[in-house]
Write a protein that holds these residues in place. Sequence first.
Motif, PDB file in Angstrom:
ATOM      1  N   LEU A  79      35.059  38.488  45.038  1.00  0.00           N
ATOM      2  CA  LEU A  79      33.924  38.602  45.893  1.00  0.00           C
ATOM      3  C   LEU A  79      32.557  38.248  45.330  1.00  0.00           C
ATOM      4  N   GLU A  80      31.505  37.956  46.091  1.00  0.00           N
ATOM      5  CA  GLU A  80      30.453  37.454  45.763  1.00  0.00           C
ATOM      6  C   GLU A  80      29.661  38.686  45.091  1.00  0.00           C
ATOM      7  N   GLY A  81      29.338  38.306  43.707  1.00  0.00           N
ATOM      8  CA  GLY A  81      28.506  39.444  42.974  1.00  0.00           C
ATOM      9  C   GLY A  81      29.454  40.010  42.109  1.00  0.00           C
ATOM     10  N   ILE A  82      30.798  39.657  42.188  1.00  0.00           N
ATOM     11  CA  ILE A  82      31.872  40.154  41.020  1.00  0.00           C
ATOM     12  C   ILE A  82      32.141  38.963  40.404  1.00  0.00           C
ATOM     13  N   ASP A  83      31.964  39.434  38.697  1.00  0.00           N
ATOM     14  CA  ASP A  83      32.317  38.408  37.900  1.00  0.00           C
ATOM     15  C   ASP A  83      33.814  38.253  37.571  1.00  0.00           C
ATOM     16  N   ARG A  84      34.598  39.492  37.366  1.00  0.00           N
ATOM     17  CA  ARG A  84      36.100  39.424  37.326  1.00  0.00           C
ATOM     18  C   ARG A  84      36.404  40.816  38.057  1.00  0.00           C
ATOM     19  N   PRO A  85      37.555  40.788  38.716  1.00  0.00           N
ATOM     20  CA  PRO A  85      38.270  41.948  39.247  1.00  0.00           C
ATOM     21  C   PRO A  85      38.768  42.878  38.379  1.00  0.00           C
TER      22      PRO A  85
END
Length: 348
Positions: free
Chosen positions: A122-128
């Motif tokens: 998602l936009e704003g997430i570097d890594r899940p």
Amino acid sequence: MTHLTLALDAMGGDVGPCVTVPAALQALASNPGLHLLLVGDPAALHPLLAKVDSALLSRLEIVPAESVIASDARPSQAIRASRGTSMRIALELIKTGRAQACVSAGNTGALIGLAKLLLKPLEGIDRPALVTVLPHQQQGKTVVLDLGANVECDSAQLVQFAVMGSVMAEEVLSLRNPRVALLNIGEEETKGLAAIRDAAAQLKNTPSINYIGYLEGNELLTGKTDVMVCDGFVGNVTLKTMEGVVRMFLSLLKSSSTDVGRKAKQAWWLTLIGRFIQRRLAKRFGHLNPDQYNGACLLGLRGTVIKSHGAANQRAFAVAIEQAMQAVQRQLPDRIAARLKTVLPKSD
């Protein structure tokens, strides 16, 4: 329940179809609106479905796969050679819109890498992050992340995990203003790694996050927090240690009554007391059985992916399927994306 379709990596895990297929049938029997896509080798799957009721089979489809990613394969190599594997095809079914979520008990590193590659963060997430919901001694539950997707995390990632964990606590546990804590080696502000201290400073200045400070590992099951945030290395070790202790306790509890009876053949009343105590303790602590909370959700993606324990039995894999259903019904990716827009600064 409204119509819902999940893709199952039927070949993944230590046992494969002998666990995933019976668990799939169990889930179908319990949920009339559920449809499942079993991804795997048809020759291995068809014999396990030979005597299944036609009503269940009408809601199940086998999607052929040529191979399976080995549980001990190096993630980078597995990803490069992943075309045609049951895991990749299951994820591609989400990408193409045929399935709303995927469940796999296969290679964790490969699953995380392929999910990030195919479904995108998602936009704003570097890594899940891998997240699960653990029961605690107050009869409630705590959201814990990361559980192994990211061995090392900087402060920005820990803050992102706090946001995602808060949304999950609100949507899955129905908690208002959930408490968020950082897992650390002490409760004093000066303790811990620089990334943890920096994340704490950022969370204190984030009004939409109910940050309550640091908590130590021995407080994970106390119910002092609704969301526990840590890096993947610490989270994985903590979870596996806790599960090992709980399984040992439940195993000792199961055998205690038998031991009392064997040692006291003449004292029938001791046997009755032992069995009474066993039942009371089982009722009090049975909810901590790891099989009842199997399934870690890979949060932060544009789709829903559930990672089951590789050694999961039928009951535990069925729980992972239920988790996937719940995540889809709660629309977790959409709700996390909406929260990120209000909490995190936009990237340049």
